[in-house]
Design an enzyme around this catalytic site. Structure first.
Site, PDB file in Angstrom:
ATOM      1  N   LYS A 197       0.490  -0.696   0.129  1.00  0.00           N
ATOM      2  CA  LYS A 197      -0.024  -0.033  -0.028  1.00  0.00           C
ATOM      3  C   LYS A 197       0.896   0.933   0.063  1.00  0.00           C
ATOM      4  O   LYS A 197       1.993   1.488   1.019  1.00  0.00           O
ATOM      5  CB  LYS A 197      -1.173  -0.390   1.005  1.00  0.00           C
ATOM      6  CG  LYS A 197      -1.729   1.313   1.067  1.00  0.00           C
ATOM      7  CD  LYS A 197      -2.943   0.974   2.384  1.00  0.00           C
ATOM      8  CE  LYS A 197      -3.950   2.100   2.711  1.00  0.00           C
ATOM      9  NZ  LYS A 197      -4.301   2.451   3.916  1.00  0.00           N
ATOM     10  N   ARG A 207     -10.805   9.816   1.193  1.00  0.00           N
ATOM     11  CA  ARG A 207     -10.715  10.378   2.851  1.00  0.00           C
ATOM     12  C   ARG A 207     -11.537  11.086   3.237  1.00  0.00           C
ATOM     13  O   ARG A 207     -12.213  11.433   4.393  1.00  0.00           O
ATOM     14  CB  ARG A 207      -9.412  10.757   2.983  1.00  0.00           C
ATOM     15  CG  ARG A 207      -8.412  10.057   3.061  1.00  0.00           C
ATOM     16  CD  ARG A 207      -6.821  10.542   3.452  1.00  0.00           C
ATOM     17  NE  ARG A 207      -5.966   9.603   2.747  1.00  0.00           N
ATOM     18  CZ  ARG A 207      -4.740   9.973   2.686  1.00  0.00           C
ATOM     19  NH1 ARG A 207      -3.834  11.151   2.709  1.00  0.00           N
ATOM     20  NH2 ARG A 207      -3.662   8.652   3.129  1.00  0.00           N
ATOM     21  N   LYS A 219       1.156   9.942   6.313  1.00  0.00           N
ATOM     22  CA  LYS A 219       1.441   8.339   6.060  1.00  0.00           C
ATOM     23  C   LYS A 219       2.822   8.352   5.907  1.00  0.00           C
ATOM     24  O   LYS A 219       2.748   6.583   6.126  1.00  0.00           O
ATOM     25  CB  LYS A 219       0.157   7.685   5.886  1.00  0.00           C
ATOM     26  CG  LYS A 219      -0.897   8.272   6.426  1.00  0.00           C
ATOM     27  CD  LYS A 219      -2.633   7.645   6.314  1.00  0.00           C
ATOM     28  CE  LYS A 219      -3.637   7.792   6.757  1.00  0.00           C
ATOM     29  NZ  LYS A 219      -4.685   7.002   6.764  1.00  0.00           N
ATOM     30  N   GLU A 235       7.288  -7.378   0.879  1.00  0.00           N
ATOM     31  CA  GLU A 235       6.441  -6.941   2.325  1.00  0.00           C
ATOM     32  C   GLU A 235       5.098  -7.863   2.080  1.00  0.00           C
ATOM     33  O   GLU A 235       4.531  -8.180   2.451  1.00  0.00           O
ATOM     34  CB  GLU A 235       5.436  -5.485   2.213  1.00  0.00           C
ATOM     35  CG  GLU A 235       6.026  -3.812   2.234  1.00  0.00           C
ATOM     36  CD  GLU A 235       5.818  -3.270   4.051  1.00  0.00           C
ATOM     37  OE1 GLU A 235       5.108  -5.012   4.368  1.00  0.00           O
ATOM     38  OE2 GLU A 235       6.057  -3.037   4.276  1.00  0.00           O
ATOM     39  N   LYS A 250      -2.164  -1.602  -3.712  1.00  0.00           N
ATOM     40  CA  LYS A 250      -2.890  -0.311  -3.578  1.00  0.00           C
ATOM     41  C   LYS A 250      -2.398   1.054  -4.100  1.00  0.00           C
ATOM     42  O   LYS A 250      -1.079   1.048  -2.758  1.00  0.00           O
ATOM     43  CB  LYS A 250      -3.384  -0.568  -1.935  1.00  0.00           C
ATOM     44  CG  LYS A 250      -5.034   0.973  -2.516  1.00  0.00           C
ATOM     45  CD  LYS A 250      -5.559   0.826  -1.269  1.00  0.00           C
ATOM     46  CE  LYS A 250      -6.768   1.657  -0.637  1.00  0.00           C
ATOM     47  NZ  LYS A 250      -7.001   2.546   0.165  1.00  0.00           N
ATOM     48  N   SER A 276     -10.043   5.823  -5.159  1.00  0.00           N
ATOM     49  CA  SER A 276     -10.629   6.571  -4.913  1.00  0.00           C
ATOM     50  C   SER A 276     -10.984   7.508  -6.003  1.00  0.00           C
ATOM     51  O   SER A 276     -11.476   7.986  -6.567  1.00  0.00           O
ATOM     52  CB  SER A 276     -11.236   7.418  -3.957  1.00  0.00           C
ATOM     53  OG  SER A 276     -10.169   7.876  -3.478  1.00  0.00           O
ATOM     54  N   TYR A 315     -14.775   0.583  -7.003  1.00  0.00           N
ATOM     55  CA  TYR A 315     -16.126   1.049  -7.080  1.00  0.00           C
ATOM     56  C   TYR A 315     -17.054   1.619  -7.942  1.00  0.00           C
ATOM     57  O   TYR A 315     -18.513   2.337  -8.087  1.00  0.00           O
ATOM     58  CB  TYR A 315     -16.427   3.181  -6.009  1.00  0.00           C
ATOM     59  CG  TYR A 315     -15.205   3.185  -5.322  1.00  0.00           C
ATOM     60  CD1 TYR A 315     -15.682   2.835  -4.212  1.00  0.00           C
ATOM     61  CD2 TYR A 315     -14.332   3.528  -5.417  1.00  0.00           C
ATOM     62  CE1 TYR A 315     -14.772   3.090  -2.956  1.00  0.00           C
ATOM     63  CE2 TYR A 315     -12.796   3.148  -4.253  1.00  0.00           C
ATOM     64  CZ  TYR A 315     -13.169   3.278  -2.882  1.00  0.00           C
ATOM     65  OH  TYR A 315     -13.161   2.989  -2.194  1.00  0.00           O
TER      66      TYR A 315
END
Length: 328
Positions: A197, A207, A219, A235, A250, A276, A315
């Site tokens: 990610k 968000r 982040k 990872e 992602k 998004s 979505y």
């Protein structure tokens, strides 16, 4: 000169093109992300995500029934948490009577066969908007955060979640969650790990939907640097060793190379999150008449599957399912 090789022979008509198609997009590829909020008989469109809504539970159940009838087998839940229920420790995240826990129970009672996936991260539940606990120096602390994520995962499993999806990027959380689930008798609850990610600018509309943007800082100390690819494999290997059932990349569209590398590196199912910002760009351009939104949507989703994604969180799932249902 006689030309023996004519690739156009296999593009001559739709029937031939379908016959030799290397990648086929189907409704079985999709997980449909949904936003749930408190209240009754209300849905609110997310301004930066046209066609996406925050639903109260009663209307969410109707939406889930509709998409299940279209053949969508899995949904991913994300909560809109009122400010008064947020605190620095994200304690609402493991409230047995919390919004997500009640939602999961209601869905499994109403539509027991649909796969319910729950997000495991603290950003919707914390006053500061980070995915982890923050110490007095503003540092996101890893191991204390993992302890809360374990509590959150167990509460979701008790509520009936089929799969938990840690999206926080804390070190060691997959192993800790797997151990806790197994110890409490939830060995059949699967883990979809947000393994690679990235600290991406594509998350803005999400968000907005959850009102979960960080109040300060960013982040980048826990999500990955968009410039890195070898790190993604590290990872992924760590999450596999700790017990992940599915690994995920992602975002998806700007990271097709990462999806391909992860697919080559593991035999586990590989998921991609069509996030998004990727959704919003297509919707915005289509609304302005700059692109054919339907065609670009399907081409984009197909590119993710072509790159190696076995599963796509998107979505567009409902819209794509409606279109695919009508195709030959």
């Amino acid at each position: 000169m006689l030309q023996v090789n004519r690739p156009r022979r296999l593009r001559r008509n739709p029937a031939i093109r379908r016959l030799v198609s290397e990648t086929t997009l189907t409704v079985n590829d999709f997980i449909y992300p949904l936003f749930v909020m408190e209240g009754e008989n209300t849905k609110v469109e997310v301004s930066s995500m046209p066609g996406c809504y925050r639903y109260t539970l009663d209307l969410l159940l109707k939406e889930i029934a509709e998409v299940y009838a279209l053949g969508i087998n899995a949904i991913a839940l994300f909560p809109v948490v009122p400010n008064e229920k947020k605190d620095d420790g994200g304690t609402e995240s493991y409230n047995p009577n919390g919004l997500i826990q009640k939602t999961v129970s209601a869905i499994k009672q109403a539509i027991p066969d649909i796969l319910v996936i729950t997000d495991v991260a603290l950003d919707p539940f914390t006053t500061h908007g980070h995915d982890g606990l923050v110490d007095e120096n503003g540092i996101i602390v890893n191991d204390p955060t993992v302890e809360v994520l374990v509590k959150m995962s167990l509460s979701q499993a008790v509520a009936g979640a089929d799969m938990v999806a840690p999206s926080d990027m804390m070190d060691g959380r997959i192993g800790a969650i797997r151990d806790a689930l197994d110890a409490d008798g939830f060995e059949d609850v699967a883990i979809l790990a947000y393994s690679a990610k990235y600290a991406s600018a594509y998350y803005g509309p999400f968000r907005d939907a959850l009102e979960s943007a960080p109040k300060s800082g960013d982040k980048k100390t826990y999500q990955m640097d968009p410039a890195n690819s070898r790190e993604a494999l590290k990872e992924v290997y760590l999450d596999i060793a700790e017990g992940a059932d599915i690994v995920m990349v992602k975002p998806a569209l700007a990271y097709l190379d990462i999806i391909a590398k992860v697919k080559d590196a593991t035999d586990l199912p590989v998921a991609a999150y069509n996030v998004s910002g990727e959704y919003a760009m297509i919707k915005a351009a289509a609304e302005r008449g700059w692109i054919d939104g339907e065609k670009v949507m399907l081409e984009t989703l197909t590119s993710m599957k072509r790159a190696g994604a076995d599963i796509i969180l998107t979505y567009f799932a409902k819209e794509a399912a409606q279109i695919l249902q009508k195709r030959p």
